[in-house]
Design a protein around this motif. Structure first.
Motif, PDB file in Angstrom:
ATOM      1  N   THR A  20     -21.597 -10.891 -62.133  1.00 49.24           N
ATOM      2  CA  THR A  20     -22.606  -9.936 -62.800  1.00 49.24           C
ATOM      3  C   THR A  20     -22.613  -8.454 -62.041  1.00 49.24           C
ATOM      4  N   TRP A  23     -19.251  -6.934 -63.370  1.00 49.50           N
ATOM      5  CA  TRP A  23     -19.411  -6.583 -64.698  1.00 49.50           C
ATOM      6  C   TRP A  23     -20.338  -5.158 -64.769  1.00 49.50           C
ATOM      7  N   TRP A  24     -21.390  -5.167 -64.096  1.00 47.48           N
ATOM      8  CA  TRP A  24     -22.402  -4.062 -64.107  1.00 47.48           C
ATOM      9  C   TRP A  24     -21.444  -2.900 -63.560  1.00 47.48           C
ATOM     10  N   SER A  27     -18.799  -1.830 -66.258  1.00 44.52           N
ATOM     11  CA  SER A  27     -19.334  -1.262 -67.254  1.00 44.52           C
ATOM     12  C   SER A  27     -19.943   0.142 -67.081  1.00 44.52           C
ATOM     13  N   TYR A  58     -21.935  -8.551 -71.960  1.00 42.60           N
ATOM     14  CA  TYR A  58     -22.092  -9.427 -70.783  1.00 42.60           C
ATOM     15  C   TYR A  58     -22.386 -11.053 -71.306  1.00 42.60           C
TER      16      TYR A  58
END
Length: 105
Positions: A20, A23-24, A27, A58
């Motif tokens: 997570t 990914w953030w 992003s 996501y």
């Protein structure tokens, strides 16, 4: 046996937290890169107008959707507009892009 299950659960939650966070971070980097690319194009005479730019997808993809997109080449020689335009990439292979646009433009 219960101790092993707890270890597996902690490892699974830890892996999810790491994914997570990655990914953030990716992003946010993608959003900054898009803003820089638009700014660079505009500095070269292109006109780029867009409504919202959303990054989602996501946990497996990076989906970037432009709404109310209009692009005009320098000197107004060429123009293109669409109500939306989407570019997707799998999170584990972000260099492979999939572009989608509306049927009518």
């Amino acid at each position: 046996m219960l101790r092993r299950m707890q270890i597996v659960a902690v490892l699974a939650v830890g892996a999810l937290a790491v994914w997570t966070a990655w990914w953030w971070t990716a992003s946010a980097a993608k959003e900054r890169a898009l803003a820089a690319a638009i700014h660079e194009a505009e500095s070269r005479g292109w006109r780029v107008e867009t409504g919202d730019i959303d990054v989602g997808g996501y946990p497996y993809r990076f989906d970037t959707e432009f709404r109310a997109l209009a692009v005009t080449a320098p000197g107004h020689a060429l123009a293109w507009e669409a109500p939306w335009f989407r570019v997707s990439a799998l999170a584990y292979n972000p260099a492979h892009l999939i572009a989608m646009w509306p049927k009518h433009q």
